[in-house]
Motif scaffolding. Structure first.
Motif, mmCIF file in Angstrom:
data_model
loop_
_atom_site.group_PDB
_atom_site.id
_atom_site.type_symbol
_atom_site.label_atom_id
_atom_site.label_comp_id
_atom_site.label_asym_id
_atom_site.label_seq_id
_atom_site.Cartn_x
_atom_site.Cartn_y
_atom_site.Cartn_z
ATOM 1 N N MET A 260 -1.608 6.162 -21.937
ATOM 2 C CA MET A 260 -2.567 5.093 -22.236
ATOM 3 C C MET A 260 -4.014 5.479 -21.972
ATOM 4 S SD MET A 260 -0.674 1.603 -21.071
ATOM 5 C CE MET A 260 -0.186 2.108 -19.439
ATOM 6 N N VAL A 261 -4.271 6.188 -20.894
ATOM 7 C CA VAL A 261 -5.636 6.489 -20.485
ATOM 8 C C VAL A 261 -5.774 7.998 -20.293
ATOM 9 C CG1 VAL A 261 -7.394 6.061 -18.725
ATOM 10 C CG2 VAL A 261 -5.742 4.286 -19.271
ATOM 11 N N PRO A 262 -6.803 8.614 -20.878
ATOM 12 C CA PRO A 262 -6.903 10.065 -20.816
ATOM 13 C C PRO A 262 -7.451 10.632 -19.506
ATOM 14 C CG PRO A 262 -8.686 9.166 -22.108
ATOM 15 C CD PRO A 262 -7.799 8.013 -21.746
ATOM 16 N N VAL A 263 -8.109 9.829 -18.708
ATOM 17 C CA VAL A 263 -8.775 10.344 -17.524
ATOM 18 C C VAL A 263 -8.131 9.762 -16.263
ATOM 19 C CG1 VAL A 263 -10.983 10.537 -16.326
ATOM 20 C CG2 VAL A 263 -10.920 10.529 -18.814
ATOM 21 N N HIS A 264 -7.785 10.633 -15.319
ATOM 22 C CA HIS A 264 -7.110 10.192 -14.095
ATOM 23 C C HIS A 264 -7.655 10.930 -12.882
ATOM 24 C CE1 HIS A 264 -4.068 8.058 -16.407
ATOM 25 N NE2 HIS A 264 -4.025 9.101 -17.199
ATOM 26 N N ASN A 265 -7.421 10.342 -11.723
ATOM 27 C CA ASN A 265 -7.744 10.996 -10.466
ATOM 28 C C ASN A 265 -6.472 11.716 -10.008
ATOM 29 O OD1 ASN A 265 -8.209 11.716 -7.809
ATOM 30 N ND2 ASN A 265 -9.389 9.878 -7.358
ATOM 31 N N TRP A 266 -6.343 12.975 -10.404
ATOM 32 C CA TRP A 266 -5.104 13.703 -10.159
ATOM 33 C C TRP A 266 -4.834 13.927 -8.681
ATOM 34 C CZ3 TRP A 266 -1.749 13.337 -13.682
ATOM 35 C CH2 TRP A 266 -2.130 13.258 -15.017
ATOM 36 N N SER A 267 -5.859 14.049 -7.869
ATOM 37 C CA SER A 267 -5.607 14.271 -6.441
ATOM 38 C C SER A 267 -4.959 13.040 -5.809
ATOM 39 C CB SER A 267 -6.888 14.657 -5.701
ATOM 40 O OG SER A 267 -7.859 13.656 -5.812
ATOM 41 N N MET A 268 -5.396 11.854 -6.201
ATOM 42 C CA MET A 268 -4.758 10.633 -5.682
ATOM 43 C C MET A 268 -3.327 10.504 -6.189
ATOM 44 S SD MET A 268 -7.651 7.605 -5.629
ATOM 45 C CE MET A 268 -6.386 6.402 -5.920
ATOM 46 N N ILE A 269 -3.115 10.814 -7.447
ATOM 47 C CA ILE A 269 -1.780 10.726 -8.037
ATOM 48 C C ILE A 269 -0.843 11.712 -7.338
ATOM 49 C CG2 ILE A 269 -0.445 11.210 -10.135
ATOM 50 C CD1 ILE A 269 -2.862 10.054 -11.703
ATOM 51 N N ASP A 270 -1.308 12.949 -7.145
ATOM 52 C CA ASP A 270 -0.491 13.957 -6.462
ATOM 53 C C ASP A 270 -0.216 13.560 -5.011
ATOM 54 O OD1 ASP A 270 -0.242 15.631 -8.661
ATOM 55 O OD2 ASP A 270 -1.955 16.895 -8.096
ATOM 56 N N GLU A 271 -1.214 13.009 -4.363
ATOM 57 C CA GLU A 271 -1.041 12.593 -2.962
ATOM 58 C C GLU A 271 0.042 11.527 -2.834
ATOM 59 O OE1 GLU A 271 -3.911 10.211 -0.031
ATOM 60 O OE2 GLU A 271 -4.765 12.120 -0.725
ATOM 61 N N ARG A 272 0.031 10.547 -3.719
ATOM 62 C CA ARG A 272 1.039 9.485 -3.685
ATOM 63 C C ARG A 272 2.423 10.042 -4.015
ATOM 64 N NH1 ARG A 272 3.463 5.400 -1.548
ATOM 65 N NH2 ARG A 272 4.304 3.907 -3.012
ATOM 66 N N TYR A 273 2.493 10.911 -5.018
ATOM 67 C CA TYR A 273 3.773 11.524 -5.375
ATOM 68 C C TYR A 273 4.318 12.320 -4.190
ATOM 69 C CZ TYR A 273 7.350 14.487 -7.296
ATOM 70 O OH TYR A 273 8.542 15.133 -7.487
ATOM 71 N N ASP A 274 3.467 13.139 -3.577
ATOM 72 C CA ASP A 274 3.906 13.962 -2.442
ATOM 73 C C ASP A 274 4.430 13.096 -1.303
ATOM 74 O OD1 ASP A 274 3.249 16.245 -3.833
ATOM 75 O OD2 ASP A 274 1.315 16.523 -2.828
ATOM 76 N N SER A 275 3.791 11.963 -1.085
ATOM 77 C CA SER A 275 4.227 11.044 -0.030
ATOM 78 C C SER A 275 5.628 10.489 -0.329
ATOM 79 C CB SER A 275 3.221 9.906 0.108
ATOM 80 O OG SER A 275 3.707 8.899 0.943
ATOM 81 N N LEU A 276 5.817 10.030 -1.562
ATOM 82 C CA LEU A 276 7.127 9.497 -1.959
ATOM 83 C C LEU A 276 8.197 10.583 -1.949
ATOM 84 C CD1 LEU A 276 6.012 7.181 -4.900
ATOM 85 C CD2 LEU A 276 6.934 6.434 -2.693
#
Length: 173
Positions: free
Chosen positions: A49-65
């Motif tokens: 849906m959206v082309p621009v993301h904050n990948w560090s936040m996304i990776d941080e949340r994934y790593d936590s889960l």
């Protein structure tokens, strides 16, 4: 008496150890797996849906889960095939998302360069007194202006400023 005390202490230690080794239940395993799958689903959808993301936040949340899920799987001594499949989906979503972001950036750059080239060519006419308006924009440039306007929220701050400057000067009466 000493032997009896040693046996009681030994039994207590064994009892404590056996209680501590299984901190999680099957329900915990299902829950952490579902949370991780849902998160990867949301990343896959967001990338589309959206082309621009904050990948560090996304990776941080994934790593936590993922870390939490691994703890549960390890504690229950369960194979983590599910986690590996989820990780592969996540890595593919990130790869695709970053490719989409790069494509978006290239497209934004192309449209901005098109508008800037047109603006540089025609702004000298404005200084000489010839009025330019949005109606005077060439078709290809108008296409770029429309694209930039429609994707304004996703543009870099630099492109937003350039676009705003040009449209403000263009719409002066």
């Amino acid at each position: 008496m000493k032997t009896k005390a040693t046996l009681i202490i030994g039994a207590a230690v064994v009892a404590m150890y056996s209680c501590d080794t299984k901190n999680y239940t099957e329900q915990d395993r299902v829950e952490v797996t579902t949370n991780l799958e849902n998160y990867v689903d949301s990343v896959e959808n967001a990338v589309q849906m959206v082309p621009v993301h904050n990948w560090s936040m996304i990776d941080e949340r994934y790593d936590s889960l993922d870390s939490r899920a691994e703890k549960v799987y390890n504690d229950l001594e369960v194979e983590d095939d599910n986690l590996e499949m989820i990780e592969e989906r996540y890595e593919l979503a990130v790869k695709n998302g970053k490719a989409e972001a790069d494509n978006f950036d290239r497209t934004a750059k192309m449209h901005m360069e098109n508008v800037e080239t047109w603006w540089d060519k025609t702004s000298s006419d404005i200084e000489k007194g010839t009025k330019r308006t949005a109606d005077d924009i060439e078709e290809a440039t108008q296409e770029s202006m429309t694209w930039l306007e429609q994707n304004f929220d996703n543009l870099s701050d630099d492109y937003k400023k350039k676009y705003e400057d040009i449209t403000m000067n263009l719409n002066k009466d």
